[in-house]
Design an enzyme around this catalytic site. Structure first.
Site, PDB file in Angstrom:
ATOM      1  N   GLU A 220      -1.696 -17.060  -7.918  1.00 56.18           N
ATOM      2  CA  GLU A 220      -0.061 -16.440  -8.524  1.00 56.18           C
ATOM      3  C   GLU A 220       1.097 -16.988  -7.792  1.00 56.18           C
ATOM      4  OE1 GLU A 220      -1.750 -12.651  -9.276  1.00 56.18           O
ATOM      5  OE2 GLU A 220      -3.417 -12.375  -9.974  1.00 56.18           O
TER       6      GLU A 220
ATOM      7  N   TYR B 117       0.787  -1.290  -0.330  1.00 55.92           N
ATOM      8  CA  TYR B 117       0.060  -0.304   0.023  1.00 55.92           C
ATOM      9  C   TYR B 117       0.682   0.723   0.311  1.00 55.92           C
ATOM     10  CZ  TYR B 117      -3.781  -3.383   1.658  1.00 55.92           C
ATOM     11  OH  TYR B 117      -4.711  -3.876   1.412  1.00 55.92           O
TER      12      TYR B 117
ATOM     13  N   ASN C 170     -13.308  -1.275  -4.602  1.00 54.07           N
ATOM     14  CA  ASN C 170     -13.005  -1.133  -6.094  1.00 54.07           C
ATOM     15  C   ASN C 170     -14.018  -2.749  -7.004  1.00 54.07           C
ATOM     16  OD1 ASN C 170     -11.562  -2.726  -8.516  1.00 54.07           O
ATOM     17  ND2 ASN C 170     -10.378  -4.091  -7.636  1.00 54.07           N
TER      18      ASN C 170
ATOM     19  N   CYS D  34      -6.724  -6.106  -7.270  1.00 51.03           N
ATOM     20  CA  CYS D  34      -6.687  -5.416  -6.071  1.00 51.03           C
ATOM     21  C   CYS D  34      -5.873  -6.632  -4.830  1.00 51.03           C
ATOM     22  CB  CYS D  34      -7.914  -4.502  -4.985  1.00 51.03           C
ATOM     23  SG  CYS D  34      -9.469  -5.870  -4.700  1.00 51.03           S
ATOM     24  N   HIS D  35      -6.282  -7.564  -4.965  1.00 50.07           N
ATOM     25  CA  HIS D  35      -5.325  -8.873  -4.138  1.00 50.07           C
ATOM     26  C   HIS D  35      -3.742  -8.787  -3.986  1.00 50.07           C
ATOM     27  CE1 HIS D  35      -5.565 -10.680  -7.482  1.00 50.07           C
ATOM     28  NE2 HIS D  35      -4.913 -11.114  -7.476  1.00 50.07           N
TER      29      HIS D  35
END
Length: 149
Positions: free
Chosen positions: A144, A87, A108, A116-117
């Site tokens: 991911e 952030y 979002n 956003c994750h």
């Protein structure tokens, strides 16, 4: 507004379209189901993403929000698959405060497609307002193979 739902490893998802663009992705099964060409493409891409075969979505997105929130969401889309940022780093790049970036992330309307994750706290995973909260964020990051921090 046309909507189409799909099953995913993180729960049922519903994608919504307006004026030829994706405007929302929500958890849960939508009441009305309308398969448009765009929504069918979104469903196909989301399935490919969850199967590990798609790293970049190719869909028109039109999230509704303030100018600042749209800037944050555009910055989120620049975070590569399998990567994370904090952030604080995202805020510094936008000339903003980390708390404001966190609030934009929480608002979002198109999570996953606008990733956003992939934003974590300096000292840990941070928060997540989608699905089952942090367990959903962990599942997306694990899919991911992204570092938590």
């Amino acid at each position: 507004m046309p909507q189409l739902s799909l099953h995913s490893p993180i729960g049922d998802l519903t994608v919504s379209e307006e004026d030829g663009a994706i405007v929302a992705l929500d958890w849960g099964w939508g009441r009305d189901q309308t398969e448009t060409p765009l929504l069918a493409r979104a469903r196909t891409q989301l399935h490919a993403y969850f199967e590990g075969g798609l790293h970049d979505f190719d869909l028109p997105l039109a999230p509704a929000g303030s100018t600042f929130r749209r800037r944050v969401w555009a910055a989120l889309q620049a975070i590569p698959y399998g990567a994370t940022t904090t952030y604080a780093a995202l805020a510094a790049g936008l000339g903003s405060a980390p708390r404001a970036v966190g609030q934009a992330n929480a608002a979002n309307p198109i999570p996953i497609l606008i990733p956003c994750h992939r934003v974590v706290a300096v000292g840990g995973i941070g928060g997540y307002s989608g699905g089952e909260g942090l367990s959903t964020k962990r599942a997306l990051l694990a899919l991911e193979a992204a570092p938590l921090f």
